[in-house]
Design a protein around this motif. Sequence first.
Motif, mmCIF file in Angstrom:
data_model
loop_
_atom_site.group_PDB
_atom_site.id
_atom_site.type_symbol
_atom_site.label_atom_id
_atom_site.label_comp_id
_atom_site.label_asym_id
_atom_site.label_seq_id
_atom_site.Cartn_x
_atom_site.Cartn_y
_atom_site.Cartn_z
ATOM 1 N N UNK A 39 8.094 32.468 44.162
ATOM 2 C CA UNK A 39 8.171 33.790 44.798
ATOM 3 C C UNK A 39 8.085 34.818 43.678
ATOM 4 N N UNK A 41 8.156 39.156 42.466
ATOM 5 C CA UNK A 41 8.683 40.476 42.805
ATOM 6 C C UNK A 41 8.143 41.494 41.803
ATOM 7 N N UNK A 45 9.875 46.468 43.591
ATOM 8 C CA UNK A 45 9.358 46.179 44.923
ATOM 9 C C UNK A 45 10.013 44.946 45.529
ATOM 10 N N UNK A 46 9.495 44.518 46.673
ATOM 11 C CA UNK A 46 10.089 43.417 47.409
ATOM 12 C C UNK A 46 9.559 42.061 47.002
ATOM 13 N N UNK A 47 9.995 41.046 47.746
ATOM 14 C CA UNK A 47 9.703 39.652 47.438
ATOM 15 C C UNK A 47 8.430 39.186 48.161
ATOM 16 N N UNK A 49 6.175 35.608 48.835
ATOM 17 C CA UNK A 49 6.037 34.156 48.711
ATOM 18 C C UNK A 49 4.656 33.817 48.169
ATOM 19 N N UNK A 96 9.929 33.962 40.343
ATOM 20 C CA UNK A 96 11.060 33.076 40.598
ATOM 21 C C UNK A 96 10.563 31.724 41.084
ATOM 22 N N UNK A 113 16.589 32.145 37.668
ATOM 23 C CA UNK A 113 16.975 33.507 37.290
ATOM 24 C C UNK A 113 15.786 34.445 37.252
ATOM 25 N N UNK B 43 18.202 36.400 40.533
ATOM 26 C CA UNK B 43 17.438 35.892 41.654
ATOM 27 C C UNK B 43 18.193 36.071 42.961
ATOM 28 N N UNK B 87 17.570 41.143 51.850
ATOM 29 C CA UNK B 87 16.258 40.858 52.395
ATOM 30 C C UNK B 87 16.365 39.847 53.523
ATOM 31 N N UNK B 96 5.239 32.654 54.412
ATOM 32 C CA UNK B 96 6.623 33.019 54.682
ATOM 33 C C UNK B 96 6.878 34.436 54.169
ATOM 34 N N UNK B 98 8.854 38.255 53.818
ATOM 35 C CA UNK B 98 10.149 38.908 53.654
ATOM 36 C C UNK B 98 10.098 40.325 54.225
ATOM 37 N N UNK B 99 11.263 40.825 54.602
ATOM 38 C CA UNK B 99 11.384 42.229 54.930
ATOM 39 C C UNK B 99 11.307 43.068 53.652
ATOM 40 N N UNK B 100 11.254 44.387 53.838
ATOM 41 C CA UNK B 100 11.070 45.289 52.697
ATOM 42 C C UNK B 100 12.343 45.460 51.869
#
Lengths: 121, 107
Positions: A39, A41, A45-47, A49, A96, A113, B43, B87, B96, B98-100
């Motif tokens: 994953x 990032x 910003x967001x995650x 996949x 990650x 981490x 993480x 999240x 898959x 994720x939300x923001x």
Amino acid sequence: QVQLQESGPGLVKPSETLSLTCTVSGGSISDSNYFWGWVRQPPGKGLVWIGDIFYSGSPDYNPSLQSRVTISVDTSKNQFSLKLSSVTAADTAVYYCARKDSGKYDAFDVWGQGTLVSLSS
Amino acid sequence: DIQMTQSPSSLSASVGDRVTITCRASQSISTYLNWYQQKPGTGPKLLIYAASSLPSGVPSRFSGSRSGADFTLTISSLQPADFATYYCQQSYSAPYSFGQGTKLEIK
């Protein structure tokens, strides 16, 4: 308990290939209950996949990255790896590695981490 | 692809408050909904899986619920350690998503 640790270069040149490895300790990567994933990032910003793999199966990739991504497993070293080719500035992110638990509705229950990968000119 | 819409994007609250964060899926995901907590420089940590199940070690002040396509994370009484970003994520089908994220800050 299981721990994951990412390793690899923190700087990659544009158009080259990003390569990261995740070492699994405290458990076996060949455990049939788990998949192993990546994953990322981007800064602030967001995650997102990237993909995941079963120790003896074919990987599953995010279609947005599929043409550039390879995820593989080395059971002899208890490691799995990520390769992302033709990188651009948009690939700058914290990467990650994570364990996906089929017994927990495929949630990612253990995370590394993270390692920051930036592009160098 | 399934889109996850999370709200609010940020939230200010005080220690002891009850807080609710919502996530909506763009299509049915059954109960394949997970919640994560992320603190700066670390993480994500799994808080809730399968919409309402707590992994071992997660405090009972965290709870999750589902109403149709809407999912809710509730923190019953905020503690100082809970100020973080949250999240949601669907694990129903790849990719898959994720939300923001919801950034929970101290008021």
